[in-house]
Motif scaffolding. Structure first.
Motif, PDB file in Angstrom:
ATOM      1  N   MET A  61       0.827  -1.212   0.000  1.00 24.29           N
ATOM      2  CA  MET A  61       0.000   0.000   0.000  1.00 24.29           C
ATOM      3  C   MET A  61       0.858   1.258   0.000  1.00 24.29           C
ATOM      4  O   MET A  61       0.569   2.222  -0.722  1.00 24.29           O
ATOM      5  N   LEU A  62       1.907   1.261   0.816  1.00 24.72           N
ATOM      6  CA  LEU A  62       2.786   2.432   0.856  1.00 24.72           C
ATOM      7  C   LEU A  62       3.518   2.611  -0.468  1.00 24.72           C
ATOM      8  O   LEU A  62       3.754   3.747  -0.917  1.00 24.72           O
ATOM      9  N   ALA A  63       3.880   1.503  -1.116  1.00 25.91           N
ATOM     10  CA  ALA A  63       4.516   1.607  -2.431  1.00 25.91           C
ATOM     11  C   ALA A  63       3.576   2.259  -3.440  1.00 25.91           C
ATOM     12  O   ALA A  63       4.007   3.065  -4.276  1.00 25.91           O
ATOM     13  N   ARG A  64       2.289   1.924  -3.346  1.00 30.32           N
ATOM     14  CA  ARG A  64       1.307   2.549  -4.244  1.00 30.32           C
ATOM     15  C   ARG A  64       1.170   4.038  -3.919  1.00 30.32           C
ATOM     16  O   ARG A  64       1.047   4.868  -4.834  1.00 30.32           O
ATOM     17  N   SER A  78      -7.108   6.140  -0.339  1.00 31.68           N
ATOM     18  CA  SER A  78      -6.039   5.144  -0.431  1.00 31.68           C
ATOM     19  C   SER A  78      -4.897   5.476   0.519  1.00 31.68           C
ATOM     20  O   SER A  78      -4.343   4.589   1.184  1.00 31.68           O
ATOM     21  N   CYS A  79      -4.528   6.758   0.596  1.00 32.73           N
ATOM     22  CA  CYS A  79      -3.465   7.170   1.524  1.00 32.73           C
ATOM     23  C   CYS A  79      -3.878   6.908   2.969  1.00 32.73           C
ATOM     24  O   CYS A  79      -3.075   6.422   3.768  1.00 32.73           O
ATOM     25  N   ALA A  80      -5.134   7.225   3.288  1.00 30.07           N
ATOM     26  CA  ALA A  80      -5.612   7.009   4.658  1.00 30.07           C
ATOM     27  C   ALA A  80      -5.591   5.526   5.012  1.00 30.07           C
ATOM     28  O   ALA A  80      -5.205   5.141   6.120  1.00 30.07           O
ATOM     29  N   THR A  81      -5.989   4.677   4.055  1.00 34.09           N
ATOM     30  CA  THR A  81      -5.972   3.232   4.301  1.00 34.09           C
ATOM     31  C   THR A  81      -4.549   2.732   4.515  1.00 34.09           C
ATOM     32  O   THR A  81      -4.281   1.942   5.434  1.00 34.09           O
ATOM     33  N   ALA A  82      -3.622   3.200   3.677  1.00 31.08           N
ATOM     34  CA  ALA A  82      -2.232   2.763   3.794  1.00 31.08           C
ATOM     35  C   ALA A  82      -1.629   3.187   5.132  1.00 31.08           C
ATOM     36  O   ALA A  82      -0.931   2.400   5.787  1.00 31.08           O
ATOM     37  N   VAL A  83      -1.922   4.405   5.559  1.00 36.55           N
ATOM     38  CA  VAL A  83      -1.369   4.888   6.824  1.00 36.55           C
ATOM     39  C   VAL A  83      -1.992   4.146   8.005  1.00 36.55           C
ATOM     40  O   VAL A  83      -1.317   3.839   8.993  1.00 36.55           O
ATOM     41  N   LEU A 187      -5.575   0.278  -4.003  1.00 33.66           N
ATOM     42  CA  LEU A 187      -4.659   0.265  -2.874  1.00 33.66           C
ATOM     43  C   LEU A 187      -3.305  -0.342  -3.197  1.00 33.66           C
ATOM     44  O   LEU A 187      -2.361  -0.169  -2.437  1.00 33.66           O
ATOM     45  N   TYR A 188      -3.184  -1.063  -4.308  1.00 35.46           N
ATOM     46  CA  TYR A 188      -1.970  -1.847  -4.553  1.00 35.46           C
ATOM     47  C   TYR A 188      -1.337  -1.485  -5.896  1.00 35.46           C
ATOM     48  O   TYR A 188      -2.031  -1.159  -6.865  1.00 35.46           O
ATOM     49  N   PRO A 189       0.001  -1.586  -5.975  1.00 35.84           N
ATOM     50  CA  PRO A 189       0.714  -1.213  -7.205  1.00 35.84           C
ATOM     51  C   PRO A 189       0.914  -2.400  -8.141  1.00 35.84           C
ATOM     52  O   PRO A 189       2.000  -2.614  -8.661  1.00 35.84           O
TER      53      PRO A 189
END
Length: 419
Positions: A61-64, A78-83, A187-189
């Motif tokens: 998620m952070l990579a995305r 997406s940023c909120a989910t990753a964090v 969410l994913y790259p």
């Protein structure tokens, strides 16, 4: 490395009135195991697998997120989910590393609760019942929004798969802007790998299932431990104020005893109270050592993330679905911060009442030597009891400072954007 026997809890522990639901999930997760399990070593492996899965999902998620998004609207959720996953990854790794401390705390708490249920009078049983209802309410309060958010994401997958299949496994059309990806794909790259059923579909489902269960589970479990401490202090304050020597020996009758005999037993009772307070202090220090790192991480991460989400709501033009998820994220983050700081405040305030409980006893009827000793006991009880998360105190003032700080940063971003 952990030994298998370090995971084992008695079967009775899993029916504890305060920790029953959390321990059942911990058992499924593999965090703890029962002495009656035929293969308890499998729990250690399962816990390792799930913890690694959360970190892998977080890394992807952070990579995305680091790849960037075309607009604030596309990237806010997406940023909120990753964090959020990053924060829970820190908590789960910390719990995994300190599993022996968690098991020790559970054993101590269960033994104390069992003794309370044996020795308690009606008023103390009411306190235990109220604590049980309270912890289950807090657990439900945090679980419901997390599960609802997960069901919304799953529902989007199922609906799009059945009624709009051309938008699911069609990365090329998504890149051309002809179709919108489903929520989990954002969410994913994975790129073209999203068209693979296992990687692009079942993988995110699995990660989402871990996230929506682990996030509320760990925080509400710590809440149960903190509420247990508050219960112990409430019962201790009540017993100190009553100064009932029959708790030491039920056959003792005050009317049939001399003043010297009464003071002898009262002194023993005070000694037990001091030992109980020291035991509570040690438990609080162990609990503080367990949560200091993840709570400090939540303090930093959630402060920044709440500011960012408010900014996204004001500046961007999120969809109705994004509005829904953003408000859920804000509620969950604020709730997590609140439950730590509020319950730490309850512990501190309840402990501060201990010296007043001694003063509320019939000390003026005691002999002078016992009164002098009781004075030293009261001074000992006045030593402050605080909970800290590395650099910050856990109390309502800190929680209010977090909210104020997030709002100040939001105003700063808004001003810089407008000018």
């Amino acid at each position: 490395m952990f030994k298998v026997k370090e995971l084992l809890l008695s079967a009775e522990t899993f029916n504890d009135p305060l920790f029953e639901y959390h321990l059942k999930y911990f058992r499924w997760y593999g965090y703890v195991a029962s002495e009656e399990e035929p293969r308890p070593w499998f729990s250690l492996f399962r816990c390792t697998l799930f913890t690694a899965s959360i970190w892998i999902s977080c890394g992807l998620m952070l990579a995305r997120v680091f790849r960037g998004y075309e607009s604030l609207n596309d990237g806010a959720t997406s940023c909120a989910t990753a964090v959020q996953y990053f924060a829970v990854s820190i908590a789960t790794l910390n719990a995994y590393v300190q599993r022996d401390r968690v098991i020790a705390l559970l054993r101590t708490a269960h033994l104390d609760i069992r003794n309370i249920m044996i020795e308690a009078d009606n008023q103390e049983m009411d306190l235990l019942f109220q604590t049980q209802v309270y912890t289950r309410t807090i657990t439900l309060m945090l679980w419901v929004p997390s599960v609802v958010a997960g069901l919304m994401a799953w529902g989007d997958c199922i609906y799009r798969t059945i009624f709009l299949p051309q938008s699911v496994f069609n990365t090329a059309a998504v890149r051309r802007g002809e179709e919108q990806p489903i929520l989990l794909f954002q969410l994913y790259p994975f790129g073209q790998l999203c068209d693979n059923f296992f990687i692009g579909y079942l993988g995110p489902w699995y990660a989402l299932g871990l996230g929506i269960t682990t996030i509320p589970l760990w925080h509400t479990f710590i809440t149960c431990l903190m509420k247990y401490v508050n219960l112990k202090l409430q019962i201790l304050n009540k017993r100190v104020e009553e100064m009932d020597i029959s708790r030491i020996n039920p056959v003792l009758v005050e009317e049939h005893m001399t003043s010297i005999e009464l003071d002898h037993w009262r002194m023993k009772l005070c000694k037990e109270f001091v030992e109980e307070e020291l035991k509570i202090r040690r438990f609080v220090l162990e609990l503080q050592s367990l949560i200091c790192v993840p709570v400090m991480a939540d303090f930093i991460i959630f402060s920044v993330l709440m500011c960012f989400l408010f900014f996204a709501l004001l500046i961007g033009a999120p969809s109705k679905m994004d509005y829904f998820f953003i408000f859920i994220y804000l509620f969950v983050m604020a709730s997590i911060l609140w439950i730590y700081h509020w319950h730490a405040t309850l512990i501190v305030e309840c402990h501060d009442e201990l010296s007043f409980a001694y003063y509320s006893s019939d000390w003026y009827n005691f002999q002078i030597p016992l009164q002098r000793r009781l004075h030293f006991v009261m001074m000992h009880a006045q030593r402050p009891l605080k909970m800290r998360a590395l650099l910050v105190d856990l109390n309502l003032r800190t929680f209010i400072d977090i909210v104020r700080g997030a709002y100040s940063y939001f105003n700063l971003l808004r001003s810089s954007h407008l000018y």
